[in-house]
Design a protein around this motif. Structure first.
Motif, PDB file in Angstrom:
ATOM      1  N   VAL A   1     -29.492  32.494 -17.153  1.00  0.00           N
ATOM      2  CA  VAL A   1     -28.111  32.586 -16.678  1.00  0.00           C
ATOM      3  C   VAL A   1     -27.923  31.815 -15.381  1.00  0.00           C
ATOM      4  O   VAL A   1     -26.942  31.073 -15.213  1.00  0.00           O
ATOM      5  CB  VAL A   1     -27.704  34.063 -16.503  1.00  0.00           C
ATOM      6  N   ASN A   2     -28.866  31.955 -14.446  1.00  0.00           N
ATOM      7  CA  ASN A   2     -28.749  31.220 -13.182  1.00  0.00           C
ATOM      8  C   ASN A   2     -28.857  29.721 -13.396  1.00  0.00           C
ATOM      9  O   ASN A   2     -28.136  28.941 -12.753  1.00  0.00           O
ATOM     10  CB  ASN A   2     -29.831  31.688 -12.203  1.00  0.00           C
ATOM     11  N   SER A   3     -29.736  29.310 -14.298  1.00  0.00           N
ATOM     12  CA  SER A   3     -29.896  27.883 -14.560  1.00  0.00           C
ATOM     13  C   SER A   3     -28.640  27.305 -15.201  1.00  0.00           C
ATOM     14  O   SER A   3     -28.182  26.213 -14.829  1.00  0.00           O
ATOM     15  CB  SER A   3     -31.111  27.651 -15.466  1.00  0.00           C
ATOM     16  N   VAL A   4     -28.074  28.032 -16.164  1.00  0.00           N
ATOM     17  CA  VAL A   4     -26.844  27.563 -16.802  1.00  0.00           C
ATOM     18  C   VAL A   4     -25.698  27.538 -15.786  1.00  0.00           C
ATOM     19  O   VAL A   4     -24.882  26.608 -15.788  1.00  0.00           O
ATOM     20  CB  VAL A   4     -26.488  28.458 -18.007  1.00  0.00           C
ATOM     21  N   SER A   5     -25.647  28.535 -14.908  1.00  0.00           N
ATOM     22  CA  SER A   5     -24.612  28.538 -13.867  1.00  0.00           C
ATOM     23  C   SER A   5     -24.760  27.337 -12.949  1.00  0.00           C
ATOM     24  O   SER A   5     -23.767  26.705 -12.567  1.00  0.00           O
ATOM     25  CB  SER A   5     -24.691  29.836 -13.062  1.00  0.00           C
ATOM     26  N   ASN A   6     -26.007  27.002 -12.590  1.00  0.00           N
ATOM     27  CA  ASN A   6     -26.240  25.798 -11.779  1.00  0.00           C
ATOM     28  C   ASN A   6     -25.789  24.557 -12.526  1.00  0.00           C
ATOM     29  O   ASN A   6     -25.207  23.626 -11.938  1.00  0.00           O
ATOM     30  CB  ASN A   6     -27.722  25.685 -11.421  1.00  0.00           C
ATOM     31  N   GLY A   7     -26.069  24.520 -13.831  1.00  0.00           N
ATOM     32  CA  GLY A   7     -25.625  23.385 -14.635  1.00  0.00           C
ATOM     33  C   GLY A   7     -24.115  23.294 -14.694  1.00  0.00           C
ATOM     34  O   GLY A   7     -23.545  22.198 -14.650  1.00  0.00           O
ATOM     35  N   MET A   8     -23.444  24.440 -14.794  1.00  0.00           N
ATOM     36  CA  MET A   8     -21.984  24.460 -14.776  1.00  0.00           C
ATOM     37  C   MET A   8     -21.455  23.904 -13.462  1.00  0.00           C
ATOM     38  O   MET A   8     -20.489  23.129 -13.431  1.00  0.00           O
ATOM     39  CB  MET A   8     -21.474  25.888 -14.967  1.00  0.00           C
TER      40      MET A   8
ATOM     41  N   THR B   1     -26.418  20.814 -18.633  1.00  0.00           N
ATOM     42  CA  THR B   1     -27.857  20.947 -18.406  1.00  0.00           C
ATOM     43  C   THR B   1     -28.123  22.290 -17.748  1.00  0.00           C
ATOM     44  O   THR B   1     -27.199  22.952 -17.274  1.00  0.00           O
ATOM     45  CB  THR B   1     -28.392  19.812 -17.516  1.00  0.00           C
ATOM     46  N   ALA B   2     -29.382  22.703 -17.707  1.00  0.00           N
ATOM     47  CA  ALA B   2     -29.748  23.983 -17.091  1.00  0.00           C
ATOM     48  C   ALA B   2     -30.916  23.756 -16.139  1.00  0.00           C
ATOM     49  O   ALA B   2     -32.066  24.106 -16.444  1.00  0.00           O
ATOM     50  CB  ALA B   2     -30.102  25.006 -18.161  1.00  0.00           C
ATOM     51  N   PRO B   3     -30.670  23.151 -14.972  1.00  0.00           N
ATOM     52  CA  PRO B   3     -31.755  22.902 -14.024  1.00  0.00           C
ATOM     53  C   PRO B   3     -32.259  24.198 -13.394  1.00  0.00           C
ATOM     54  O   PRO B   3     -31.473  25.052 -12.993  1.00  0.00           O
ATOM     55  CB  PRO B   3     -31.086  21.999 -12.969  1.00  0.00           C
ATOM     56  N   VAL B   4     -33.574  24.353 -13.337  1.00  0.00           N
ATOM     57  CA  VAL B   4     -34.195  25.543 -12.740  1.00  0.00           C
ATOM     58  C   VAL B   4     -34.650  25.180 -11.333  1.00  0.00           C
ATOM     59  O   VAL B   4     -35.477  24.290 -11.147  1.00  0.00           O
ATOM     60  CB  VAL B   4     -35.388  26.028 -13.583  1.00  0.00           C
TER      61      VAL B   4
END
Length: 489
Positions: free
Chosen positions: A34-41, A446-449
């Protein structure tokens, strides 16, 4: 002794330990995804807004919206009458200011003097309407009556002139619309051109403040078959194409870029700008800078990236909302449930180990030592769950990035009011104060961690272990040797 006993107990109760670790892993993996997708958003939204503002721009200043019914805002085209027998092609250019409102160039310095402003640059956004085509002369065809004689005769009420009508003829004109942005070549660090990269030729020199040179957007140059060195004509003025720019966001701010003074001359807007691009000294003080400009520079509207973000709609906005609200609340709920389950399972395991802990206390173990042993086992379970959760979360984030779903973002709506979100635009860019045209973009998700996300996951794993250990340790600390041995079956 501590680690030996810990290793033996975890091996003996591996199934229970795996259940606790799996529950924690699920919650932690969900948090990472969820955090990675939020960062991607966030990155996708920044990419969308970058196409409006350009790199390094924190806010724009435009003239406050003023209703006007002036007919001068409508494009008008005039063609000279020609008596030539040959059909001839005619064309006319009309250069108009986007949004129909301008600010005095002195406003740039006034904005730059405000507290918290690092730099301010003015620009002039223009739309050029080019109408070209030809008129075709009609042919007069005479009515044939009585052997070709004109109808009527003496006393017949006829004027004696040939009777007939004009047939054929007409006009065939094409309208071509494109955008031109006048940029301050002495300060190229702000404004829409900064969101594009020069891929051929060069950019403007600081000495070309009034030179007849132009930089073209790559898509527009390809459409018109322009190359570096080509001649571009705008309203009868010939410009040398010195560079071709490719927009990083995939959508250019304007089709052509020329020096600001040249744009002011073309539009007959001497010492005028449509937009002031502002860079704040501190990105955390943008709201304070916005308030200062609105208070001290009258007749203007200040628009920040946060204001523009509110106008973003489409699947990007929907997905962002889901990730922010539903996703985060879901991850929190799963984490809480995982912590509670881990705590209850650990407490239940302590209850089943009554004989063991009673014997240890009878042998001289203090309550604190028993508690530390239970907490240690729970923390190890939490770390194992954290490792599994990080692995699953990274795999989920990688899968999202590999699939890279395409999201659509629509900026504003036709006829919407933005209160001054103006600026240059190509093919639907915001038209100026009080006017907004819908602009659709497509961005890949994208979903950057980040390292912060991994650190949060580790912290959650330790916290989960501590919470579970607290449940079990509290239960173990309350056991007395006599009571424990009395319950031995």
């Amino acid at each position: 002794m501590f680690f030996t006993y810990l290793r033996r107990e975890l091996r003996r109760r591996r199934k229970a330990a795996l259940v606790v670790a799996s529950g924690l892993a699920l919650g932690i993996a969900l948090v990472i995804v969820v955090n990675s997708v939020s960062n991607g958003m966030g990155k996708a939204q920044d990419k969308v807004l970058q196409s409006l503002y350009g790199l390094g721009t924190d806010m724009t200043v435009t003239k406050a919206s003023e209703p006007s019914t002036s007919s001068s805002q409508r494009p008008r085209f005039q063609f000279d009458a020609r008596n030539s027998d040959d059909d001839s092609t005619q064309s006319s250019d009309r250069v108009m200011v986007q949004g129909f409102t301008t600010l005095a160039s002195s406003t740039v310095a006034e904005v730059g003097d405000q507290k918290g402003v690092s730099n301010a640059v003015g620009g002039l956004s223009l739309t050029v309407f080019k109408v070209s085509g030809q008129f075709t002369r009609g042919q007069f065809q005479q009515d044939q009556q009585g052997g070709g004689m004109p109808s009527g005769g003496p006393g017949g009420g006829s004027s004696g002139q040939p009777q007939g009508e004009v047939r054929g003829g007409g006009a065939d004109f094409d309208i071509n619309q494109y955008t031109v942005y006048g940029t301050d070549v002495t300060q190229t660090g702000l404004g829409p051109l900064t969101s594009s990269k020069i891929t051929s030729g060069r950019t403007f020199k600081t000495t070309e403040t009034d030179a007849k040179v132009v930089v073209a957007d790559s898509a527009y140059a390809k459409e018109k078959k322009y190359k570096v060195g080509s001649t571009v004509t705008v309203k009868g003025v010939k410009y040398e194409l010195i560079g071709i720019a490719t927009a990083d966001s995939g959508d250019s701010a304007a089709n052509l870029y020329i020096p600001l003074k040249q744009a002011q001359t073309l539009a007959d807007q001497k010492d005028k700008v449509t937009t002031v691009y502002v860079k704040a000294t501190d990105s955390q003080q943008i709201d304070v800078v916005k308030s200062a400009i609105q208070k001290n520079v009258s007749g203007t509207t200040v628009t920040t990236s946060a204001d523009l973000a509110k106008t973003v709609s489409g699947s990007l906005s929907t997905a962002s909302s889901l990730a922010t609200s539903v996703g985060k609340w879901l991850s929190i709920a799963v984490l809480v449930a995982a912590f509670l389950v881990a705590g209850l399972l650990t407490s239940s395991a302590v209850s089943r180990r009554v004989r063991e802990f009673g014997t240890l206390k009878a042998l001289g173990w203090k309550s604190g030592r028993v508690t530390r042993q239970v907490v240690g086992e729970a923390v190890v379970n939490g770390l194992v769950g954290g490792a599994l959760g990080i692995a699953v979360g990274l795999a989920g984030a990688y899968a999202v990035t590999a699939i890279s779903p395409t999201l659509q973002a629509q900026l504003g709506s036709a006829g919407g009011q933005t209160g001054g979100a103006g600026g240059p635009g190509g093919g639907g860019f915001m038209g100026g104060p009080g006017r907004q045209t819908a602009k659709s973009l497509e961005v890949a998700l994208t979903a950057p961690v980040s390292v912060t996300t991994i650190a949060v996951a580790v912290a959650l794993a330790v916290a989960g272990g501590l919470i579970a250990g607290a449940f079990g340790g509290w239960r173990a600390s309350r056991l007395r040797p006599a009571d424990a041995l009395r319950r031995v079956e």
